[in-house]
Write an enzyme that holds these catalytic residues in place. Structure first.
Site, PDB file in Angstrom:
ATOM      1  N   ASN A 100      42.575  28.873  33.108  1.00 17.13           N
ATOM      2  CA  ASN A 100      43.514  28.902  31.900  1.00 17.13           C
ATOM      3  C   ASN A 100      44.886  28.848  32.345  1.00 17.13           C
ATOM      4  O   ASN A 100      45.855  28.390  31.599  1.00 17.13           O
ATOM      5  CB  ASN A 100      43.021  30.355  31.324  1.00 17.13           C
ATOM      6  CG  ASN A 100      41.929  30.410  30.564  1.00 17.13           C
ATOM      7  OD1 ASN A 100      41.275  29.107  29.832  1.00 17.13           O
ATOM      8  ND2 ASN A 100      41.262  31.446  30.444  1.00 17.13           N
ATOM      9  N   TYR A 146      34.077  38.428  45.357  1.00 16.19           N
ATOM     10  CA  TYR A 146      35.464  38.308  45.574  1.00 16.19           C
ATOM     11  C   TYR A 146      35.857  37.244  46.297  1.00 16.19           C
ATOM     12  O   TYR A 146      36.728  36.615  45.876  1.00 16.19           O
ATOM     13  CB  TYR A 146      36.064  39.622  46.121  1.00 16.19           C
ATOM     14  CG  TYR A 146      37.542  39.770  46.245  1.00 16.19           C
ATOM     15  CD1 TYR A 146      38.336  39.820  45.044  1.00 16.19           C
ATOM     16  CD2 TYR A 146      38.155  39.884  47.619  1.00 16.19           C
ATOM     17  CE1 TYR A 146      39.737  40.307  45.248  1.00 16.19           C
ATOM     18  CE2 TYR A 146      39.454  40.107  47.458  1.00 16.19           C
ATOM     19  CZ  TYR A 146      40.341  40.248  46.718  1.00 16.19           C
ATOM     20  OH  TYR A 146      41.691  40.242  46.768  1.00 16.19           O
ATOM     21  N   THR A 176      47.791  45.249  52.267  1.00 15.27           N
ATOM     22  CA  THR A 176      49.232  45.802  51.827  1.00 15.27           C
ATOM     23  C   THR A 176      49.061  47.287  51.173  1.00 15.27           C
ATOM     24  O   THR A 176      47.968  47.439  50.829  1.00 15.27           O
ATOM     25  CB  THR A 176      49.666  44.713  50.866  1.00 15.27           C
ATOM     26  OG1 THR A 176      49.561  43.420  51.473  1.00 15.27           O
ATOM     27  CG2 THR A 176      51.135  45.238  50.360  1.00 15.27           C
TER      28      THR A 176
END
Ligand code: UDP
Length: 333
Positions: A100, A146, A176
């Site tokens: 999209n 994932y 992170t």
């Protein structure tokens, strides 16, 4: 004034990106379906006239009136616990969501950057990981939803780049950390700090000999910003090469928090990568980027953030907004 759409804007990385792009003088359109994102991460930005928030799920058609210069697609569950609970939505946001947003980038002639991940390398057989390594991924294991969503995301991004000539960028993000990470989502840093603050045992999975390399969020955001503004369309690793074992990491957190919690050992989750460290030669050469914040500095800032939260947040369930009802609605479609 440049206009930027940031998806996953109420998440950990998304909220820091919103701040950075506002600081650069851009108009920020923030989008999130708030399943793993949290409005508390961006409520301080709401009064800013150059900021707007759209509560929307990017797996549905995305409509943005007016021009767009940049699209940053950062919406996705990103912790092993999340994608075990919402595996189908994890696949959808990487696949349908990216499709999209690439369509939107094409229509608006916007430059597009996706948040990819070191998970595309799986449990790597090459160390440290260079961008040329294709990875060692189990597509049908618990992390498959994932890892493969992110690999598909890279594939469709390159297809739009090559076929439609959309200007695209791919950042492969390594572990992170920083303020606004979600407590209790199972990731190692909030897990250890949360346990220390609640006075619970520190849980090391496996024998703690597996390695990770942790990058402070401000360094990551700088790398993403430079990559977006560069003209390089192939993937670039952004992460801090300072590799440590999870056992050493637990010791650092214990020293930092000054707690005398016991360490307990639990089973290592299936397909948990044994080692991970980014090779950042490309980022250095192409972007002139390297991390600046030491782990000692970054961990201190992050600990101070978690310590400053109201105590009840330490006990809040990570899926307090109800993954189950979301899942039921989503899967009807
Ligand atoms: N881990 C751990 N204890 C915890 C949570 C995680 O020992 O309470 C380990 C986990 O098994 C993995 C590492 O810490 O080896 C990093 O886990 P995380 O979920 O933060 O990220 P990822 O595995 O995706 O790098």
């Amino acid at each position: 004034m440049k206009r930027v759409l940031i998806t996953g804007a109420a998440g950990f990385l998304g909220s820091h990106l919103c701040e950075r792009f506002l600081k650069e003088g851009m108009y920020v359109i923030a989008m999130d379906n708030l399943i793993t994102g949290d409005l508390r991460n961006i409520e301080h930005l709401m009064p800013n006239p150059n900021f707007e928030f759209n509560h929307h799920d990017v797996t549905k058609y995305v409509h943005i009136p007016g021009d767009l210069d940049y699209i940053l697609h950062f919406a996705s569950p990103a912790s092993p616990i999340d994608y075990l609970k919402i595996p189908i939505q994890t696949l959808k946001v990487g696949a349908m969501g990216t499709h999209n947003l690439l369509g939107l980038a094409l229509a608006k002639k916007a430059r597009f950057i996706i948040a990819s991940t070191s998970e595309v390398y799986g449990d790597p057989l090459v160390h440290p990981q260079t961008e040329e390594y294709w990875g060692h991924v189990n597509p049908i294991g618990p992390r498959g939803c994932y890892d493969e969503a992110k690999r598909y995301q890279e594939a469709i991004t390159m297809a739009y780049h090559r076929y439609h000539e959309v200007e695209t960028r791919i950042v492969r993000i390594f572990n992170t950390y920083g303020p606004r990470m979600r407590l209790n989502d199972g990731r190692v840093l909030p897990a250890f700090i949360g346990q220390a603050l609640r006075g619970e045992d520190i849980t090391i999975f496996g024998d703690g000999s597996q390695t990770r390399a942790f990058c402070y969020v401000d360094d990551l955001v700088e790398g993403i910003y430079r990559l977006l503004l560069s003209d390089y369309s192939l993937p670039v690793n952004i992460g801090n090469p300072g590799e440590i074992t999870i056992k050493e990491f637990a010791e650092e957190i214990i020293a930092l928090t000054g707690t005398d919690q016991k360490v307990v050992y639990k089973d290592l989750p299936q397909d948990d990568p044994k080692q991970r460290q980014p090779d950042i030669t490309k980022a250095k050469e192409i972007l002139g980027w390297e991390p600046k914040v030491s782990r000692a500095e970054g961990l201190k800032i992050t600990y101070d953030y978690f310590r400053s939260l109201p105590k009840e947040r330490l006990y809040e369930e990570s899926n307090h907004r109800g993954f189950e009802s979301f899942k039921k609605e989503d899967e009807k479609i």
